[in-house]
Design an enzyme around this catalytic site. Structure first.
Site, PDB file in Angstrom:
ATOM      1  N   LYS A 168       0.887  -1.171   0.000  1.00 41.19           N
ATOM      2  CA  LYS A 168       0.000   0.000   0.000  1.00 41.19           C
ATOM      3  C   LYS A 168       0.920   1.215   0.000  1.00 41.19           C
ATOM      4  O   LYS A 168       1.518   1.559   1.016  1.00 41.19           O
ATOM      5  CB  LYS A 168      -0.865  -0.016   1.264  1.00 41.19           C
ATOM      6  CG  LYS A 168      -2.218   0.661   1.142  1.00 41.19           C
ATOM      7  CD  LYS A 168      -2.188   2.132   0.808  1.00 41.19           C
ATOM      8  CE  LYS A 168      -1.828   2.990   1.991  1.00 41.19           C
ATOM      9  NZ  LYS A 168      -1.542   4.394   1.642  1.00 41.19           N
ATOM     10  N   GLU A 243       9.888   1.635  10.569  1.00 38.87           N
ATOM     11  CA  GLU A 243      10.859   2.718  10.362  1.00 38.87           C
ATOM     12  C   GLU A 243      10.076   3.994  10.592  1.00 38.87           C
ATOM     13  O   GLU A 243       9.296   4.406   9.729  1.00 38.87           O
ATOM     14  CB  GLU A 243      11.361   2.716   8.918  1.00 38.87           C
ATOM     15  CG  GLU A 243      12.201   1.539   8.531  1.00 38.87           C
ATOM     16  CD  GLU A 243      13.543   1.545   9.200  1.00 38.87           C
ATOM     17  OE1 GLU A 243      13.904   2.554   9.843  1.00 38.87           O
ATOM     18  OE2 GLU A 243      14.236   0.527   9.093  1.00 38.87           O
ATOM     19  N   CYS A 277      13.521  11.123   6.895  1.00 35.48           N
ATOM     20  CA  CYS A 277      13.443  10.738   8.314  1.00 35.48           C
ATOM     21  C   CYS A 277      14.810  10.767   8.991  1.00 35.48           C
ATOM     22  O   CYS A 277      14.885  10.966  10.202  1.00 35.48           O
ATOM     23  CB  CYS A 277      12.775   9.384   8.475  1.00 35.48           C
ATOM     24  SG  CYS A 277      13.514   8.116   7.473  1.00 35.48           S
ATOM     25  N   GLU A 379      10.155  16.818  14.950  1.00 37.37           N
ATOM     26  CA  GLU A 379      10.761  16.662  13.632  1.00 37.37           C
ATOM     27  C   GLU A 379      10.177  17.752  12.708  1.00 37.37           C
ATOM     28  O   GLU A 379       8.966  17.857  12.565  1.00 37.37           O
ATOM     29  CB  GLU A 379      10.358  15.271  13.131  1.00 37.37           C
ATOM     30  CG  GLU A 379      11.024  14.819  11.881  1.00 37.37           C
ATOM     31  CD  GLU A 379      10.614  13.386  11.493  1.00 37.37           C
ATOM     32  OE1 GLU A 379       9.518  12.932  11.871  1.00 37.37           O
ATOM     33  OE2 GLU A 379      11.414  12.733  10.806  1.00 37.37           O
TER      34      GLU A 379
HETATM   35  P1  ADP Z   1       3.596  10.937   6.591  1.00 37.38           P
HETATM   36  O1  ADP Z   1       3.281  11.885   7.707  1.00 37.38           O
HETATM   37  O2  ADP Z   1       5.029  10.820   6.243  1.00 37.38           O
HETATM   38  O3  ADP Z   1       2.674  11.036   5.414  1.00 37.38           O
HETATM   39  P2  ADP Z   1       2.120   8.660   7.520  1.00 37.38           P
HETATM   40  O4  ADP Z   1       2.535   7.786   8.654  1.00 37.38           O
HETATM   41  O5  ADP Z   1       0.898   9.488   7.681  1.00 37.38           O
HETATM   42  O6  ADP Z   1       3.400   9.502   7.202  1.00 37.38           O
HETATM   43  O7  ADP Z   1       1.950   7.817   6.196  1.00 37.38           O
HETATM   44  C1  ADP Z   1       2.818   6.764   5.846  1.00 37.38           C
HETATM   45  C2  ADP Z   1       2.000   5.681   5.163  1.00 37.38           C
HETATM   46  O8  ADP Z   1       1.045   5.156   6.074  1.00 37.38           O
HETATM   47  C3  ADP Z   1       1.200   6.154   3.961  1.00 37.38           C
HETATM   48  O9  ADP Z   1       1.205   5.113   2.985  1.00 37.38           O
HETATM   49  C4  ADP Z   1      -0.162   6.361   4.533  1.00 37.38           C
HETATM   50  O10 ADP Z   1      -1.168   6.280   3.553  1.00 37.38           O
HETATM   51  C5  ADP Z   1      -0.251   5.193   5.510  1.00 37.38           C
HETATM   52  N1  ADP Z   1      -1.220   5.346   6.595  1.00 37.38           N
HETATM   53  C6  ADP Z   1      -1.681   6.468   7.171  1.00 37.38           C
HETATM   54  N2  ADP Z   1      -2.581   6.192   8.130  1.00 37.38           N
HETATM   55  C7  ADP Z   1      -2.709   4.842   8.175  1.00 37.38           C
HETATM   56  C8  ADP Z   1      -3.480   3.910   8.960  1.00 37.38           C
HETATM   57  N3  ADP Z   1      -4.293   4.309   9.923  1.00 37.38           N
HETATM   58  N4  ADP Z   1      -3.327   2.589   8.722  1.00 37.38           N
HETATM   59  C9  ADP Z   1      -2.475   2.173   7.770  1.00 37.38           C
HETATM   60  N5  ADP Z   1      -1.735   2.980   7.010  1.00 37.38           N
HETATM   61  C10 ADP Z   1      -1.833   4.299   7.202  1.00 37.38           C
END
Ligand code: ADP
Length: 475
Positions: A168, A243, A277, A379
């Site tokens: 995903k 990570e 990161c 961050e």
């Molecule tokens: P960033 O702030 O760098 O966008 P996120 O942690 O929000 O980092 O997103 C990293 C990944 O996790 C993306 O692919 C995002 O779509 C996915 N993501 C965000 N929320 C969820 C969730 N509740 N469950 C699974 N995946 C998620």
């Protein structure tokens, strides 16, 4: 989406727009997948697992090598897609594509070295054999800041180990992942071995996390979402690799080679506009070298041309979205209100007729920064360089470790004994000694504390996708 060897739309043709963060232009759409698509991907990966795991290591290696060759052949095309949807300058995007491809090559080689063990038994009529086997169906969730490398850093070791995968990708940058999957299809991977589900993070994420057939989750992203996934993994006791966020200190001692320190600081901070990161986030500079360091850094920053990453010579592209831009602004505002000075930059621009794109920020240096300012505990994920003066090694070590994060740390010194001493005391998974760019396929990448669990890269990276099986044999 690519599920069970077929390219498919989402149910009801729902889709998500992908936007160029430099211009706001709509680049295309990807299907907005949810529960139904995630479930068919899990089924496909589950069905393909036993066949893939039973192949010889050499066969799996051959597919990965083919994928590597295809990525190299298509590097320009992938880099263009990446710059368009993510914003990083084209030269940097090309660098990322080659870095991403290097995981395919490295794990093609490593696939052949998944060794077991014979252990001397305690009885004459017994033998102890240890096997390493793939953990099973793996879910991989990746972020937008490295749209290619985060995908291959997970897929390559998982496939090498014999796992099947459901990816995903981040909703901001799915097109790079689509391109990589086209190449994986060209490499001839059997159907169901790799599956791509774009769409709703929450819905796809929840479906992957609830399903007991998914044995492993490997995630790169925010600490916030990582914690949710770790909690969700408890119900089915999935193996987790995380990570997560960082808050890297970069320490410049009086005895540093100042040119090297300035170069390392600029490189570690400004690549991908600071949206990394392991980017240095807090700059501790010893008093004796402070003035000279700030002056040289200011000069160096003049070389950083800001603009659309497709333009020749641009070194700083757009921020990914308004939220990212506002975070940089708020860190500057908070620091200035609390007494810091802007020594260089300080300005952000909105250059597109789009509410969530066209946000650019100048590389900015803050001096007179103190620990109670927000930038020292959060961050930034942007091109902001907050500089704190320090006196002693003890004092800086204490400050550097005083955070829940522990991903990367950097130090600049010409003293070998100090380099060892400080490296050993820093509570971080990755240390750059006189080096602002430590990441590479063959080295372990990952964090201490709330920056994550496990390591990616190198021979460590394949462990995350292997179970250890002990066979006790009576003879
Ligand atoms: P960033 O702030 O760098 O966008 P996120 O942690 O929000 O980092 O997103 C990293 C990944 O996790 C993306 O692919 C995002 O779509 C996915 N993501 C965000 N929320 C969820 C969730 N509740 N469950 C699974 N995946 C998620």
């Amino acid at each position: 989406m690519y599920i069970n060897g077929e390219w498919i739309e989402a149910q009801g043709q729902k889709s998500l727009e992908v936007i160029n963060p430099a211009t706001g232009e709509v680049l295309g759409t990807v299907p907005k997948g949810g529960k139904v698509e995630a479930e068919s991907a899990i089924q496909a990966a589950h069905d393909a697992f036993s066949g893939w795991a039973s192949l010889t290591a050499a066969s799996r290696a051959a597919y990965l090598k083919k994928a590597y060759d295809l990525m190299v052949d298509h590097q320009d095309e992938i880099a263009q897609i990446m710059t368009l949807e993510q914003g990083k300058p084209l030269a940097e995007a090309k660098g990322e594509v080659m870095y991403a491809a290097s995981f395919m090559e490295w794990y093609a080689e490593e696939a052949k070295r998944i060794y077991g063990e014979m252990i001397p038994a305690s009885k004459e009529n017994k033998r102890i054999m240890v096997l390493r086997q793939p953990v099973g169906v793996t879910a991989a969730i990746t972020p937008w800041n490295f749209p290619a490398a985060m995908v291959t850093r997970k897929l390559a070791p998982a496939l090498a180990a014999g796992c099947t995968v459901i990816l995903k990708p981040a909703s901001q940058t799915p097109l790079t992942a689509v391109k990589i999957f086209e190449l994986l299809e060209m490499a001839g991977l059997p159907k169901g071995v790799v599956n791509l589900v774009t769409g709703s993070a929450g819905e796809v994420g929840n479906t992957l996390m609830e399903d007991p057939r998914v044995r492993k989750i490997t995630f790169t992203g925010s600490t916030e979402v990582g914690k949710v996934l770790i909690k969700q993994s408890a119900d089915t006791v999935k193996r987790v690799s995380m990570e997560l966020g960082g808050h890297a200190p970069l320490i410049v001692f009086d005895d540093a080679d100042i040119e090297q320190a300035v170069e390392g600081a600029a490189a570690s901070k400004l690549r991908n506009c600071g949206q990394v990161c392991i980017a240095s986030n807090r700059f501790y500079v010893q008093e004796g070298i402070l003035e000279a360091f700030v002056e040289k850094l200011k000069l160096r920053l003049r070389d950083y041309k800001i603009g659309n990453g497709m333009e020749e010579g641009v070194l700083i592209g757009p921020m990914i979205d308004r939220r990212g831009f506002e975070k940089v602004e708020s860190h500057i505002r908070d620091a200035v209100e609390k007494g810091a000075q802007i020594a260089a930059g300080g300005q952000g621009y909105h250059r597109a007729d789009h509410e969530d794109a066209g946000f650019f920020f100048e590389p900015t240096v803050l001096t007179g920064v103190k620990e109670h300012m927000a930038v020292m505990s959060e961050e930034t994920f942007g091109p902001l360089i907050p500089i704190v003066a320090f006196k002693t090694e003890e004092e800086v070590l204490q400050a550097a470790n005083d955070t829940p994060y522990g991903l990367a740390a950097y130090l600049f010194t010409q003293s070998l004994s100090r380099a060892f001493r400080v490296s050993e005391k820093l509570e971080y998974g990755i240390i750059g000694v006189n080096d602002g760019l430590p990441a590479t396929a063959q080295a372990p990448f990952g964090g201490f504390k709330e920056s994550g669990i496990g390591r990616e890269g190198g021979h460590y990276g394949i462990d995350a996708f292997l179970e250890t099986k002990y066979i006790s044999i009576g003879i």
